[in-house]
Structure formats: C-alpha cells, structure tokens
Design a protein around this motif. Structure first.
Motif, PDB file in Angstrom:
ATOM      1  N   HIS A   1       1.561   8.530   9.315  1.00 20.25           N
ATOM      2  CA  HIS A   1       1.769   8.787   7.895  1.00 20.25           C
ATOM      3  C   HIS A   1       2.063   7.467   7.203  1.00 20.25           C
ATOM      4  O   HIS A   1       2.864   6.680   7.683  1.00 20.25           O
ATOM      5  CB  HIS A   1       2.919   9.769   7.700  1.00 20.25           C
ATOM      6  N   VAL A   2       1.407   7.246   6.058  1.00 17.61           N
ATOM      7  CA  VAL A   2       1.546   5.994   5.317  1.00 17.61           C
ATOM      8  C   VAL A   2       2.299   6.240   4.022  1.00 17.61           C
ATOM      9  O   VAL A   2       2.063   7.237   3.333  1.00 17.61           O
ATOM     10  CB  VAL A   2       0.154   5.406   5.014  1.00 17.61           C
TER      11      VAL A   2
ATOM     12  N   GLU B   1      -8.492   6.757   4.806  1.00 17.48           N
ATOM     13  CA  GLU B   1      -9.060   6.418   6.110  1.00 17.48           C
ATOM     14  C   GLU B   1     -10.579   6.573   6.115  1.00 17.48           C
ATOM     15  O   GLU B   1     -11.217   6.295   7.134  1.00 17.48           O
ATOM     16  CB  GLU B   1      -8.460   7.341   7.178  1.00 17.48           C
TER      17      GLU B   1
ATOM     18  N   GLY C   1       4.692   2.446   7.458  1.00 16.80           N
ATOM     19  CA  GLY C   1       4.323   3.555   8.321  1.00 16.80           C
ATOM     20  C   GLY C   1       3.124   3.188   9.184  1.00 16.80           C
ATOM     21  O   GLY C   1       2.868   2.013   9.438  1.00 16.80           O
ATOM     22  N   TYR C   2       2.368   4.208   9.600  1.00 19.05           N
ATOM     23  CA  TYR C   2       1.220   3.994  10.480  1.00 19.05           C
ATOM     24  C   TYR C   2       0.003   3.618   9.652  1.00 19.05           C
ATOM     25  O   TYR C   2      -0.793   4.470   9.255  1.00 19.05           O
ATOM     26  CB  TYR C   2       0.968   5.254  11.305  1.00 19.05           C
ATOM     27  N   THR C   3      -0.152   2.321   9.362  1.00 17.17           N
ATOM     28  CA  THR C   3      -1.194   1.850   8.450  1.00 17.17           C
ATOM     29  C   THR C   3      -2.523   1.564   9.134  1.00 17.17           C
ATOM     30  O   THR C   3      -3.518   1.330   8.449  1.00 17.17           O
ATOM     31  CB  THR C   3      -0.729   0.585   7.718  1.00 17.17           C
ATOM     32  N   TYR C   4      -2.563   1.586  10.462  1.00 19.58           N
ATOM     33  CA  TYR C   4      -3.786   1.180  11.173  1.00 19.58           C
ATOM     34  C   TYR C   4      -5.036   1.936  10.736  1.00 19.58           C
ATOM     35  O   TYR C   4      -6.089   1.338  10.558  1.00 19.58           O
ATOM     36  CB  TYR C   4      -3.603   1.306  12.683  1.00 19.58           C
TER      37      TYR C   4
END
Length: 125
Positions: free
Chosen positions: A1-2, A100, A26-29
């Motif tokens: 979650h970003v 994404e 957060g999880y920006t990948y």
C-alpha cells in the motif's frame, strides 16, 4: 500500500512560481507511473502532468506545457511539480497520483489513478 503526501502549495501573484512536492511512502516498488492533477470548484478534474517512473519522457497538458515541469527523485521517493509563469486560471487544489498500470500512464488519466494524496491548494491572484 502506497501513501502520497503533497506539500508546497500557497498563494502567489500572477507570473510567480511554486514547487509542489509529493512524498511517497509504503510499498512503492509496483508504482510505474505518477502524475499531478488539479481541481477547482465547479470544474472537472484535469490531468496536468505525468511521468513513467521506469523511463520515458514527461508528458503535459497543453494548458501547462512550457510552464510546468514534472520530475522525480527516486532516492527520496518524491515527485515534484515546478510551476512557473503562473496564471490565475492555475488556481486549484493540486493532487499527486500514482498507478501500477502502464496502459493508463497518460496525462488525461492521471485524475483516475487509484492512489492519490490529500491535495495542496494553489492560489494565483
């Protein structure tokens, strides 16, 4: 979650400049595209600028081309919008957004990106 948090808005006279920032955490990948859109009372949301974070050049709405510059600092996970030669019609709440999905990485779709911040107000008089 970003999570996205914008800052840098304010009041400026016509012809002036501002730089907006958008800090991602957060999880920006998985994020592959980021951008800015704006909304003012009584108007539709308008995509302003977009950027493929994996490469490719920036894109701009015609209304801001030549005056606004989008850039990303990958080390600090921060997206910027430099706004020069501001006009009263640039007055709006500005939002940072991310997705994404590469197939919607175009400026008109930026208002529809699934992740967005809370916005920062820009007022030009």
């Amino acid at each position: 979650h970003v999570q996205l948090v914008e800052s840098g808005g304010g009041s400026v006279q016509a012809g002036g400049s501002l730089r907006l920032s958008c800090k991602a955490s957060g999880y920006t990948y998985p994020i592959i595209c980021m951008g800015w859109f704006r909304q003012s009372p009584g108007k539709e949301r308008e995509g302003v600028a977009g950027l493929n974070t994996r490469g490719g050049g920036p894109r701009y709405a015609d209304s801001v081309k030549g005056r606004f510059t989008i850039a990303k600092d990958n080390v600090n996970h921060t997206l910027y919008l430099r706004m020069d030669s501001l006009k009263p019609e640039d007055t709006a709440m500005y939002f940072c957004a991310a997705t994404e999905y590469l197939d919607i990485c175009v400026v008109p779709y930026v208002p529809h990106f699934p992740t967005r911040g809370q916005g920062t107000q820009v007022t030009v008089s």
